[in-house]
Design a protein around this motif. Structure first.
Motif, PDB file in Angstrom:
ATOM      1  N   MET A   1       0.897  -1.217   0.111  1.00 27.05           N
ATOM      2  CA  MET A   1       0.029   0.077   0.112  1.00 27.05           C
ATOM      3  C   MET A   1       0.863   1.140   0.021  1.00 27.05           C
ATOM      4  O   MET A   1       2.041   1.106   0.630  1.00 27.05           O
ATOM      5  N   ALA A   2       0.492   2.442  -0.683  1.00 17.45           N
ATOM      6  CA  ALA A   2       1.048   3.633  -0.520  1.00 17.45           C
ATOM      7  C   ALA A   2       0.124   4.644  -0.404  1.00 17.45           C
ATOM      8  O   ALA A   2      -0.981   4.473  -0.570  1.00 17.45           O
ATOM      9  N   CYS A   3       0.755   6.007  -0.239  1.00 16.31           N
ATOM     10  CA  CYS A   3      -0.022   7.012  -0.127  1.00 16.31           C
ATOM     11  C   CYS A   3       0.168   7.966  -1.304  1.00 16.31           C
ATOM     12  O   CYS A   3       1.197   7.847  -1.913  1.00 16.31           O
ATOM     13  N   ARG A   4      -0.649   8.856  -1.561  1.00 14.32           N
ATOM     14  CA  ARG A   4      -0.677   9.957  -2.451  1.00 14.32           C
ATOM     15  C   ARG A   4      -0.735  11.328  -1.660  1.00 14.32           C
ATOM     16  O   ARG A   4      -1.326  11.396  -0.797  1.00 14.32           O
ATOM     17  N   ILE A   5      -0.489  12.257  -2.252  1.00 18.77           N
ATOM     18  CA  ILE A   5      -0.500  13.801  -1.661  1.00 18.77           C
ATOM     19  C   ILE A   5      -2.016  14.185  -2.014  1.00 18.77           C
ATOM     20  O   ILE A   5      -2.062  14.237  -3.178  1.00 18.77           O
ATOM     21  N   GLY A   6      -2.810  14.314  -1.188  1.00 12.07           N
ATOM     22  CA  GLY A   6      -4.238  14.518  -1.652  1.00 12.07           C
ATOM     23  C   GLY A   6      -4.581  15.991  -1.430  1.00 12.07           C
ATOM     24  O   GLY A   6      -5.178  16.755  -2.276  1.00 12.07           O
ATOM     25  N   GLU A   7      -3.686  16.756  -0.525  1.00 13.08           N
ATOM     26  CA  GLU A   7      -3.947  18.232  -0.461  1.00 13.08           C
ATOM     27  C   GLU A   7      -2.760  18.856   0.161  1.00 13.08           C
ATOM     28  O   GLU A   7      -1.791  18.240   0.563  1.00 13.08           O
ATOM     29  N   LEU A   8      -2.338  20.024  -0.558  1.00  8.08           N
ATOM     30  CA  LEU A   8      -1.122  20.773  -0.163  1.00  8.08           C
ATOM     31  C   LEU A   8      -1.963  22.094   0.474  1.00  8.08           C
ATOM     32  O   LEU A   8      -2.782  22.792  -0.040  1.00  8.08           O
ATOM     33  N   VAL A   9      -1.598  22.416   1.814  1.00 11.19           N
ATOM     34  CA  VAL A   9      -2.274  23.571   2.689  1.00 11.19           C
ATOM     35  C   VAL A   9      -1.156  24.678   2.720  1.00 11.19           C
ATOM     36  O   VAL A   9      -0.171  24.478   3.128  1.00 11.19           O
ATOM     37  N   LEU A  10      -1.594  25.750   2.511  1.00 17.57           N
ATOM     38  CA  LEU A  10      -1.120  26.949   2.287  1.00 17.57           C
ATOM     39  C   LEU A  10      -1.555  28.005   3.316  1.00 17.57           C
ATOM     40  O   LEU A  10      -2.524  28.562   2.941  1.00 17.57           O
ATOM     41  N   ASP A  11      -0.718  28.315   4.521  1.00 16.02           N
ATOM     42  CA  ASP A  11      -1.320  29.221   5.113  1.00 16.02           C
ATOM     43  C   ASP A  11      -1.322  30.729   4.698  1.00 16.02           C
ATOM     44  O   ASP A  11      -0.259  30.920   4.061  1.00 16.02           O
ATOM     45  N   CYS A  12      -2.274  31.667   4.673  1.00 14.42           N
ATOM     46  CA  CYS A  12      -1.984  32.909   3.943  1.00 14.42           C
ATOM     47  C   CYS A  12      -3.183  33.782   4.687  1.00 14.42           C
ATOM     48  O   CYS A  12      -3.813  33.731   5.350  1.00 14.42           O
ATOM     49  N   ALA A  13      -2.582  35.040   4.489  1.00 12.42           N
ATOM     50  CA  ALA A  13      -3.442  36.276   5.004  1.00 12.42           C
ATOM     51  C   ALA A  13      -4.819  36.528   3.972  1.00 12.42           C
ATOM     52  O   ALA A  13      -5.714  36.694   4.727  1.00 12.42           O
ATOM     53  N   ASP A  14      -4.639  36.282   2.908  1.00 13.15           N
ATOM     54  CA  ASP A  14      -5.648  36.616   2.046  1.00 13.15           C
ATOM     55  C   ASP A  14      -5.984  35.365   1.221  1.00 13.15           C
ATOM     56  O   ASP A  14      -5.742  35.545   0.002  1.00 13.15           O
ATOM     57  N   PRO A  15      -6.925  34.531   1.620  1.00 16.23           N
ATOM     58  CA  PRO A  15      -7.118  33.328   0.709  1.00 16.23           C
ATOM     59  C   PRO A  15      -8.014  33.646  -0.425  1.00 16.23           C
ATOM     60  O   PRO A  15      -7.521  33.064  -1.568  1.00 16.23           O
ATOM     61  N   GLU A  16      -8.597  34.621  -0.809  1.00 16.36           N
ATOM     62  CA  GLU A  16      -9.621  35.082  -1.777  1.00 16.36           C
ATOM     63  C   GLU A  16      -8.153  35.627  -2.929  1.00 16.36           C
ATOM     64  O   GLU A  16      -8.428  35.075  -4.048  1.00 16.36           O
ATOM     65  N   ARG A  17      -7.461  36.348  -2.516  1.00 17.43           N
ATOM     66  CA  ARG A  17      -6.399  36.607  -3.487  1.00 17.43           C
ATOM     67  C   ARG A  17      -5.500  35.784  -3.887  1.00 17.43           C
ATOM     68  O   ARG A  17      -5.103  35.582  -5.120  1.00 17.43           O
ATOM     69  N   LEU A  18      -4.882  34.693  -3.080  1.00 20.26           N
ATOM     70  CA  LEU A  18      -4.073  33.672  -3.297  1.00 20.26           C
ATOM     71  C   LEU A  18      -5.062  32.508  -4.189  1.00 20.26           C
ATOM     72  O   LEU A  18      -4.377  31.685  -5.059  1.00 20.26           O
ATOM     73  N   ALA A  19      -6.309  32.400  -4.000  1.00 19.26           N
ATOM     74  CA  ALA A  19      -7.063  31.522  -4.882  1.00 19.26           C
ATOM     75  C   ALA A  19      -7.210  32.062  -6.296  1.00 19.26           C
ATOM     76  O   ALA A  19      -7.018  31.203  -7.119  1.00 19.26           O
ATOM     77  N   ALA A  20      -7.421  33.437  -6.305  1.00 14.21           N
ATOM     78  CA  ALA A  20      -7.312  33.726  -7.711  1.00 14.21           C
ATOM     79  C   ALA A  20      -6.009  33.611  -8.438  1.00 14.21           C
ATOM     80  O   ALA A  20      -6.222  33.090  -9.677  1.00 14.21           O
ATOM     81  N   PHE A  21      -4.971  33.803  -7.704  1.00 10.74           N
ATOM     82  CA  PHE A  21      -3.609  33.572  -8.483  1.00 10.74           C
ATOM     83  C   PHE A  21      -3.381  32.123  -8.531  1.00 10.74           C
ATOM     84  O   PHE A  21      -3.088  31.847  -9.682  1.00 10.74           O
ATOM     85  N   LEU A  52      -4.257  14.498  -9.296  1.00 13.56           N
ATOM     86  CA  LEU A  52      -3.413  15.797  -8.726  1.00 13.56           C
ATOM     87  C   LEU A  52      -3.870  16.235  -7.439  1.00 13.56           C
ATOM     88  O   LEU A  52      -5.024  16.217  -7.075  1.00 13.56           O
ATOM     89  N   PRO A  53      -2.806  16.796  -6.671  1.00 15.49           N
ATOM     90  CA  PRO A  53      -3.571  17.156  -5.202  1.00 15.49           C
ATOM     91  C   PRO A  53      -4.109  18.625  -5.354  1.00 15.49           C
ATOM     92  O   PRO A  53      -4.199  19.159  -6.224  1.00 15.49           O
ATOM     93  N   ALA A  54      -5.011  18.732  -4.459  1.00 12.32           N
ATOM     94  CA  ALA A  54      -5.888  19.901  -4.340  1.00 12.32           C
ATOM     95  C   ALA A  54      -4.876  21.027  -3.623  1.00 12.32           C
ATOM     96  O   ALA A  54      -3.943  20.409  -2.876  1.00 12.32           O
ATOM     97  N   LEU A  55      -5.147  22.225  -3.636  1.00 12.23           N
ATOM     98  CA  LEU A  55      -4.519  23.086  -2.736  1.00 12.23           C
ATOM     99  C   LEU A  55      -5.391  23.700  -2.102  1.00 12.23           C
ATOM    100  O   LEU A  55      -6.467  24.327  -2.602  1.00 12.23           O
ATOM    101  N   VAL A  56      -5.263  23.992  -0.749  1.00  7.39           N
ATOM    102  CA  VAL A  56      -6.096  24.623   0.498  1.00  7.39           C
ATOM    103  C   VAL A  56      -5.263  25.795   0.818  1.00  7.39           C
ATOM    104  O   VAL A  56      -4.404  25.541   1.399  1.00  7.39           O
ATOM    105  N   LEU A  57      -6.074  27.130   0.597  1.00  4.76           N
ATOM    106  CA  LEU A  57      -5.535  28.152   1.093  1.00  4.76           C
ATOM    107  C   LEU A  57      -6.374  28.553   2.449  1.00  4.76           C
ATOM    108  O   LEU A  57      -7.408  28.656   2.396  1.00  4.76           O
ATOM    109  N   SER A  58      -5.467  28.419   3.486  1.00  7.76           N
ATOM    110  CA  SER A  58      -6.168  28.509   4.621  1.00  7.76           C
ATOM    111  C   SER A  58      -5.771  29.772   5.486  1.00  7.76           C
ATOM    112  O   SER A  58      -4.598  30.119   5.487  1.00  7.76           O
ATOM    113  N   PRO A  59      -6.865  30.677   5.865  1.00  8.07           N
ATOM    114  CA  PRO A  59      -6.445  31.814   6.558  1.00  8.07           C
ATOM    115  C   PRO A  59      -5.878  31.728   7.880  1.00  8.07           C
ATOM    116  O   PRO A  59      -5.975  30.842   8.622  1.00  8.07           O
TER     117      PRO A  59
END
Length: 131
Positions: A1-21, A52-59
């Motif tokens: 058995m193996a794992c895959r990267i499901g999400e990459l989480v990026l802490d940020c001040a402005d999730p809306e701005r980085l989601a657009a970028f 492909l992994p999801a990207l989570v922008l976390s405030p």
């Protein structure tokens, strides 16, 4: 058995701005929002759970004290099936800068950039099967 990267989480001040970028950079779409203000992005065809992994922008309001130990290395998609040539790295660089990236420097095989909040990422020259 193996794992895959499901999400990459990026802490940020402005999730809306980085989601657009990052949505524009990666061609990702919004998959969902969490009550804490996090925005999840992913490939339009696969959504969450695809190859492909999801990207989570976390405030967060906590400032980042040091350089992150993890960063993204991007490669332009290619080769272009219409021309069977590698994508134009200069064109992709111009696109990223127009979206709000900042140029930080270069190494032998990559351009070092920062997203609108200063998170570093690299644009690599296109990889081939032999590189």
């Amino acid at each position: 058995m193996a794992c895959r990267i499901g999400e990459l989480v990026l802490d940020c001040a402005d999730p809306e701005r980085l989601a657009a970028f990052w949505g524009a950079v990666l061609g990702y779409v919004e998959l969902g929002r969490e009550p804490d203000g996090s925005i999840e992005l992913g490939p339009p065809a696969d959504g969450y759970g695809g190859p492909l992994p999801a990207l989570v922008l976390s405030p967060t309001t906590d400032p980042r004290p040091v350089r992150l130990p993890l960063h993204l290395d991007l490669s332009p998609l290619g080769p272009d099936p219409a021309t069977e040539t590698d994508p134009d790295t200069a064109t992709e660089t111009a696109r990223l800068l127009a979206l709000g990236a900042r140029r930080l420097g270069t190494t032998t095989d990559r351009l070092v950039l920062a997203d609108p909040e200063g998170n570093e990422f690299c644009l690599r020259r296109p990889r081939t099967a032999s590189s």
